[in-house]
Design a protein around this motif. Sequence first.
Motif, PDB file in Angstrom:
ATOM      1  N   MET A 152     -14.622  54.006 -59.650  1.00 54.68           N
ATOM      2  CA  MET A 152     -14.770  55.456 -59.692  1.00 54.68           C
ATOM      3  C   MET A 152     -13.756  56.161 -58.798  1.00 54.68           C
ATOM      4  O   MET A 152     -13.383  57.286 -59.035  1.00 54.68           O
ATOM      5  N   CYS A 313     -26.575  60.731 -56.023  1.00 52.75           N
ATOM      6  CA  CYS A 313     -25.284  60.033 -56.038  1.00 52.75           C
ATOM      7  C   CYS A 313     -24.133  61.017 -55.875  1.00 52.75           C
ATOM      8  O   CYS A 313     -24.060  62.018 -56.570  1.00 52.75           O
ATOM      9  N   VAL A 314     -23.230  60.717 -54.942  1.00 51.16           N
ATOM     10  CA  VAL A 314     -22.068  61.581 -54.720  1.00 51.16           C
ATOM     11  C   VAL A 314     -20.796  60.938 -55.280  1.00 51.16           C
ATOM     12  O   VAL A 314     -19.700  61.404 -55.012  1.00 51.16           O
ATOM     13  N   ARG A 315     -20.953  59.840 -56.038  1.00 51.53           N
ATOM     14  CA  ARG A 315     -19.832  59.163 -56.701  1.00 51.53           C
ATOM     15  C   ARG A 315     -18.780  58.649 -55.721  1.00 51.53           C
ATOM     16  O   ARG A 315     -17.584  58.842 -55.930  1.00 51.53           O
ATOM     17  N   CYS A 316     -19.263  58.027 -54.646  1.00 51.46           N
ATOM     18  CA  CYS A 316     -18.320  57.513 -53.659  1.00 51.46           C
ATOM     19  C   CYS A 316     -17.775  56.147 -54.059  1.00 51.46           C
ATOM     20  O   CYS A 316     -16.764  55.695 -53.529  1.00 51.46           O
ATOM     21  N   GLY A 317     -18.463  55.483 -54.975  1.00 54.54           N
ATOM     22  CA  GLY A 317     -17.980  54.184 -55.446  1.00 54.54           C
ATOM     23  C   GLY A 317     -18.360  53.011 -54.566  1.00 54.54           C
ATOM     24  O   GLY A 317     -18.067  51.863 -54.890  1.00 54.54           O
ATOM     25  N   ALA A 318     -19.024  53.269 -53.448  1.00 53.35           N
ATOM     26  CA  ALA A 318     -19.318  52.197 -52.490  1.00 53.35           C
ATOM     27  C   ALA A 318     -20.185  51.090 -53.087  1.00 53.35           C
ATOM     28  O   ALA A 318     -20.039  49.921 -52.742  1.00 53.35           O
ATOM     29  N   CYS A 319     -21.086  51.463 -53.988  1.00 52.05           N
ATOM     30  CA  CYS A 319     -21.992  50.446 -54.532  1.00 52.05           C
ATOM     31  C   CYS A 319     -21.247  49.432 -55.398  1.00 52.05           C
ATOM     32  O   CYS A 319     -21.751  48.344 -55.643  1.00 52.05           O
ATOM     33  N   ILE A 342     -24.660  52.022 -59.519  1.00 50.01           N
ATOM     34  CA  ILE A 342     -25.045  53.297 -60.121  1.00 50.01           C
ATOM     35  C   ILE A 342     -24.602  53.321 -61.585  1.00 50.01           C
ATOM     36  O   ILE A 342     -25.260  53.944 -62.436  1.00 50.01           O
ATOM     37  N   CYS A 373     -25.338  52.725 -49.823  1.00 49.06           N
ATOM     38  CA  CYS A 373     -25.331  53.968 -50.612  1.00 49.06           C
ATOM     39  C   CYS A 373     -25.314  55.225 -49.733  1.00 49.06           C
ATOM     40  O   CYS A 373     -26.111  55.380 -48.823  1.00 49.06           O
ATOM     41  N   ALA A 374     -24.387  56.131 -50.066  1.00 49.18           N
ATOM     42  CA  ALA A 374     -24.226  57.372 -49.304  1.00 49.18           C
ATOM     43  C   ALA A 374     -25.450  58.272 -49.414  1.00 49.18           C
ATOM     44  O   ALA A 374     -25.695  59.114 -48.566  1.00 49.18           O
ATOM     45  N   ILE A 377     -29.965  55.720 -52.037  1.00 43.34           N
ATOM     46  CA  ILE A 377     -30.686  55.469 -53.292  1.00 43.34           C
ATOM     47  C   ILE A 377     -31.132  54.006 -53.348  1.00 43.34           C
ATOM     48  O   ILE A 377     -30.369  53.106 -52.994  1.00 43.34           O
ATOM     49  N   LEU A 379     -30.998  51.554 -55.279  1.00 41.48           N
ATOM     50  CA  LEU A 379     -30.327  51.146 -56.515  1.00 41.48           C
ATOM     51  C   LEU A 379     -30.915  49.883 -57.133  1.00 41.48           C
ATOM     52  O   LEU A 379     -31.225  49.864 -58.328  1.00 41.48           O
TER      53      LEU A 379
HETATM   54  S1  SF4 Z   1     -23.063  54.118 -53.238  1.00 41.51           S
HETATM   55 FE1  SF4 Z   1     -24.663  55.636 -53.771  1.00 41.51          FE
HETATM   56  S2  SF4 Z   1     -23.603  57.597 -53.664  1.00 41.51           S
HETATM   57 FE2  SF4 Z   1     -21.991  56.050 -53.743  1.00 41.51          FE
HETATM   58  S3  SF4 Z   1     -21.501  55.814 -55.944  1.00 41.51           S
HETATM   59 FE3  SF4 Z   1     -23.069  54.289 -55.496  1.00 41.51          FE
HETATM   60  S4  SF4 Z   1     -25.006  55.310 -55.949  1.00 41.51           S
HETATM   61 FE4  SF4 Z   1     -23.454  56.910 -55.793  1.00 41.51          FE
END
Ligand code: SF4
Lengths: 468, 210
Positions: A152, A313-319, A342, A373-374, A377, A379
């Motif tokens: 992402m 979800c803020v779409r940080c891509g960390a997951c 996510i 997760c930022a 969540i 997940l």
């Molecule tokens: S780590 Fe959390 S906030 Fe970041 S993309 Fe995944 S679900 Fe979204």
Amino acid sequence: MQNAKDLKEYREELKESLDNEFLRTTLDNFAVAYKAGRANAFKDFDLPQLIDDVACAKDAAASRIEELYEEFKKTAEAAGAHVHLAKDADEANRIIADIAKKSDCKTVVKSKSMTAEETLLNHLLEDEGLEVTETDLGEWIIQLRHEGPTHMVMPAIHLSRHQVKDLFSQVTGKEQQSDIDKLVKVARRELRRKYVEADMGVTGANFAIAETGSIGLVTNEGNARLVSTLPRVHVALMGLDKLVPSLDDALKILKVLPRNATGQAITSYVTWITGRNECASAEDGKKEMHFVFLDNGRLEMAKDPVFGEVLRCVRCGACANVCPVYRLVGGHKMGHIYIGAIGLILTYFFHGKEKAKNLVQNCINCEACKDICAGGIDLPGLIKEIHARIQDEDGHALPSILLGKVMKNRKLFHGLLKAAKFARPAVADGEGYLRHLPMMFAKDQASVRCLPWPTTPSATVGKRSSRA
Amino acid sequence: MTKNIDKEMVDLFRTKAELVSATVAEVADMDAALQYAVELCDSKEACQLLLSGCEENLSGGAEALCETIAQKTICAPELPKKQFDQLKKLSDDKGFNCIAKGMRENLGGIDIGFTRVNLGIAETGSLVLNSCKEEVRIATMLAEIHVAVLKKSDIMADAFAVSDYLKKEMGKEADYHAFITGASRTADIERVLALGVHGPLELHILLLEG
Ligand code: SF4
């Protein structure tokens, strides 16, 4: 992108990924670098508190999402902007195509928007005869290759400099070199021309601030500034989940987003836009401004007691960054459009059961994503829930394709276990066994119930401290 | 109307900005800042991209855009007249083109974009720039080097400390503000950091006393 038509095709695709050494080395290196970078970025902060702030702000926004939309609409329209609400992907694309037609736009430049990926906006615009150019370097590369993003935040992470060199040689019609700095400059020059020619700029938005009818954009390349400046029409496409009451909420999220995404304290550019700004190429000297909000199931999700938290979800891509399975197979196999943990969840909601089916059984339930997760969540819990739902609907257990492939290859199997341990050390208990049974090892796979852990002294780690 | 300068905050700002490869220098007054910009322009290659971009094999259209760059150019939109005149004089002496507007005629790129910025954020080494004027946006994006003048007393602790200011601005009928932190960057190819992908290759921050 998840295009396998059936299990057989998905199996083929998985095999390709598992055979791709470059991809795996890249993702392995990234996982290690990411972990260190993130730790450094948060070292002076109370991380659980920051995550909690994001979760609370997002939950509060989701609980009155319709009200916030109305407020945004009112404020933005008072400032002369147009505000649209699309119930699904097709409608969003239609709205944008109509804006282009009405304002006589022929060429479009875009900065990165996962929402536009979700709606497959480019396809429709191109069908309508518009020339669309992605200006984010990674997005441009994958657009030229006609494929979807594999991450992402870094959409072209699956490609090597040599592949990019070949691609750019093709595009410019002249031989290029595999030097990354030079390749970046080629893109700079080639894309500059596109901005200059474009009639319409399409961006996403990281924040939609109801109070002032403003959007916030978080980018490193600065392409969103050009996309929102040079063309005479600006369309910002975003999910309804981007709505927050005020700037302060956005700033809370901004504090966590770049740090969690790439270990940066902040990105090079954060842009705040309200109303119709000065634009010399527009007829009346002011930008024609459109905000397009996408529902696509988000309003319903906001009311869902179990899945409501997905909107944090803020779409940080960390997951994806910490996911051991992502490390093994890459983004094209670990998500349809949205990638990572996510991605498994959103694929089910936005793109349907059929697309999600092959994906959810990849989760080994290691819970690394939950820790990172930022938005805090749960997940893995939600993935399990979707897994159960699909099984209920289908009336039988989902076959574990990835397991079969990985188990056959000792090196891969141990790689996966090591990655899982790296991502989340406490997944192993003192005796060296996986405490949680990965989903794909569950059900029919009774014979592999106890998985031997790759033994290292550090396998005996204490209990992790979990966030309340 | 002298505001207090918090030395620790200035130091933190400097450290953080340098961490993201910004160049930070101190200047005694605006004259010194203008001098800095002209000297920087003088010492830089005619078009830095000649080394790394134009010389690369480009398609016809992209090459044509490069050819519009004839002379070294400094653009300083939104400077008070007296300061602009001074900058123009210094530029003329060196044979540089110095403009306050007309960036749309210079979309191939310019050498230096010169701005005063509104606030600084110490925690992240960021600049807060009012970019409502299109000339400001284009000049700070299409310049190879962005030179930004920041008053030390305008440095705030963190983003929350600029929120009152920003809310007021964002509440106007039209507004465009930017937080700028370091140069334009990408890590999209093999995660290798490269600067200047679309915007400036370098950011120079001049800390002004007072
Ligand atoms: S780590 Fe959390 S906030 Fe970041 S993309 Fe995944 S679900 Fe979204």
